[in-house]
Design a protein around this motif. Structure first.
Motif, mmCIF file in Angstrom:
data_model
loop_
_atom_site.group_PDB
_atom_site.id
_atom_site.type_symbol
_atom_site.label_atom_id
_atom_site.label_comp_id
_atom_site.label_asym_id
_atom_site.label_seq_id
_atom_site.Cartn_x
_atom_site.Cartn_y
_atom_site.Cartn_z
ATOM 1 N N LEU A 12 2.767 -4.925 6.426
ATOM 2 C CA LEU A 12 1.530 -4.807 5.659
ATOM 3 C C LEU A 12 0.513 -3.933 6.384
ATOM 4 C CD1 LEU A 12 -0.095 -5.719 3.187
ATOM 5 C CD2 LEU A 12 -0.780 -7.739 4.478
ATOM 6 N N LEU A 13 0.379 -4.127 7.695
ATOM 7 C CA LEU A 13 -0.563 -3.319 8.468
ATOM 8 C C LEU A 13 -0.140 -1.861 8.518
ATOM 9 C CD1 LEU A 13 -1.357 -5.742 11.446
ATOM 10 C CD2 LEU A 13 -2.782 -5.232 9.467
ATOM 11 N N SER A 14 1.140 -1.633 8.614
ATOM 12 C CA SER A 14 1.641 -0.258 8.606
ATOM 13 C C SER A 14 1.334 0.426 7.280
ATOM 14 C CB SER A 14 3.154 -0.236 8.866
ATOM 15 O OG SER A 14 3.451 -0.712 10.161
ATOM 16 N N GLY A 19 -1.957 4.398 4.427
ATOM 17 C CA GLY A 19 -2.713 4.656 3.216
ATOM 18 C C GLY A 19 -1.961 4.370 1.936
ATOM 19 N N SER A 20 -0.771 3.782 2.051
ATOM 20 C CA SER A 20 0.011 3.508 0.844
ATOM 21 C C SER A 20 -0.543 2.336 0.051
ATOM 22 C CB SER A 20 1.480 3.262 1.196
ATOM 23 O OG SER A 20 1.601 2.147 2.067
ATOM 24 N N ILE A 21 -1.290 1.458 0.708
ATOM 25 C CA ILE A 21 -2.033 0.421 -0.017
ATOM 26 C C ILE A 21 -3.450 0.359 0.536
ATOM 27 C CG2 ILE A 21 0.049 -0.957 -0.439
ATOM 28 C CD1 ILE A 21 -1.064 -2.989 1.567
ATOM 29 N N GLY A 22 -4.381 -0.088 -0.270
ATOM 30 C CA GLY A 22 -5.768 -0.195 0.148
ATOM 31 C C GLY A 22 -6.071 -1.517 0.816
ATOM 32 N N ILE A 23 -7.251 -1.599 1.416
ATOM 33 C CA ILE A 23 -7.642 -2.808 2.133
ATOM 34 C C ILE A 23 -7.741 -3.999 1.179
ATOM 35 C CG2 ILE A 23 -9.530 -3.914 3.392
ATOM 36 C CD1 ILE A 23 -10.064 -1.225 4.734
ATOM 37 N N ASP A 24 -8.337 -3.795 0.009
ATOM 38 C CA ASP A 24 -8.478 -4.899 -0.945
ATOM 39 C C ASP A 24 -7.134 -5.433 -1.389
ATOM 40 O OD1 ASP A 24 -11.444 -3.579 -2.630
ATOM 41 O OD2 ASP A 24 -11.209 -4.750 -0.783
ATOM 42 N N ASP A 25 -6.186 -4.528 -1.611
ATOM 43 C CA ASP A 25 -4.839 -4.942 -2.000
ATOM 44 C C ASP A 25 -4.180 -5.725 -0.870
ATOM 45 O OD1 ASP A 25 -2.523 -5.216 -3.484
ATOM 46 O OD2 ASP A 25 -1.713 -3.272 -2.883
ATOM 47 N N ALA A 26 -4.414 -5.272 0.357
ATOM 48 C CA ALA A 26 -3.835 -5.971 1.507
ATOM 49 C C ALA A 26 -4.373 -7.385 1.620
ATOM 50 C CB ALA A 26 -4.126 -5.195 2.789
ATOM 51 N N VAL A 27 -5.683 -7.567 1.376
ATOM 52 C CA VAL A 27 -6.280 -8.902 1.418
ATOM 53 C C VAL A 27 -5.618 -9.806 0.391
ATOM 54 C CG1 VAL A 27 -8.377 -10.228 0.971
ATOM 55 C CG2 VAL A 27 -8.494 -8.150 2.347
#
Length: 254
Positions: A12-14, A19-27
């Motif tokens: 997930l951090l990678s 940039g393949s996913i955004g911060i909000d999506d990661a949360v």
């Protein structure tokens, strides 16, 4: 990492780094990766508070003292504190010996591990009232849970309708509360009476106190469910913990 599967976190951090996913999506994805397996005992849900606002709490009934201790240590490992309900005194003594910083609320049968950093606490938004002194263990369970979740409650005890003037006097003190938890056994009339006197929603808790046809709290449940006063919600018999969670969640959404 204790609360997330290590490989999932690294992936997930990678993805965030690339940039393949955004911060909000990661949360949002982190919300679904919350568990820790404790051998054969339990699978702890560390991110329940992130999703629902309420952390996982240990039900101590029917668990061994050593297992309660392990679960409390795991839940409080990040410094956020922990709670175990329905723990009898003999088991509590063993748990306290194993869990640094734990304290036992004997009447409520609750073991509390105090958070390393004090959580912000509000006062007065929730009131916990009891009809009689025999209802105090359940009222204590509700009040201690509320305080652990950040809401120090107003307490008013022994105001049952057998002495209606004391009920009326207490209702004046309850008018500023945003939610009232009303704990009553016997015929369980207190929540319905309060609902006709004050503007706050009532979370009614029937207790197993009562004689004969009280049937271990069944009569109180039926009275509370059948009340003609609107604005009363009823939890299960003796469920002070569940009432506290209902009240705190109601405030969080208000």
């Amino acid at each position: 990492m204790r609360t997330l599967e290590r490989d999932q976190v690294k992936a997930l951090l990678s993805a965030v780094q690339s940039g393949s996913i955004g911060i909000d999506d990661a949360v949002e994805r982190i919300r679904t990766l919350p568990f820790e397996r404790i051998d054969h005992i339990a699978t702890l849900d560390h991110h329940r508070e992130l999703r629902s606002g309420i952390p996982e709490v240990v039900l101590g009934e029917h668990k061994r003292a050593e297992d309660i201790a392990r679960l409390l240590l795991a839940l409080s490992g990040g410094g956020g504190g922990a709670l175990a309900t329905r723990v009898e005194a003999a088991k509590a003594k063993e748990v306290l010996a194993a869990v640094t910083g734990a304290r036992y609320h004997q009447r409520a049968r609750i073991i509390e591990v105090v958070p390393a950093a004090q959580k912000p606490v509000t006062g007065g938004d929730i009131a916990v009232v009891s009809a009689g002194t025999s209802d105090l263990p359940v009222a204590d369970e509700a009040a201690i849970t509320c305080a652990f979740l950040g809401h120090e409650p107003l307490r008013i005890d022994d105001i049952g309708v057998a002495g209606l003037p004391r009920t009326l006097a207490a209702s004046e003190k309850l008018r500023d509360a945003r939610v009232v938890i009303a704990v009553a056994g016997m015929e369980g009339a207190l929540p319905g009476v309060l609902a006709g006197l004050i503007p706050a929603p009532i979370v009614a808790v029937p207790t197993s106190i009562g004689y004969g046809v009280g049937a271990g709290g069944l009569a109180a449940v039926l009275t509370m469910l059948a009340t003609c006063a609107p604005g009363v919600s009823v939890v299960n018999i003796d469920n002070g913990f569940g009432a506290a969670v209902c009240a705190v969640r109601a405030l969080g959404r208000a």
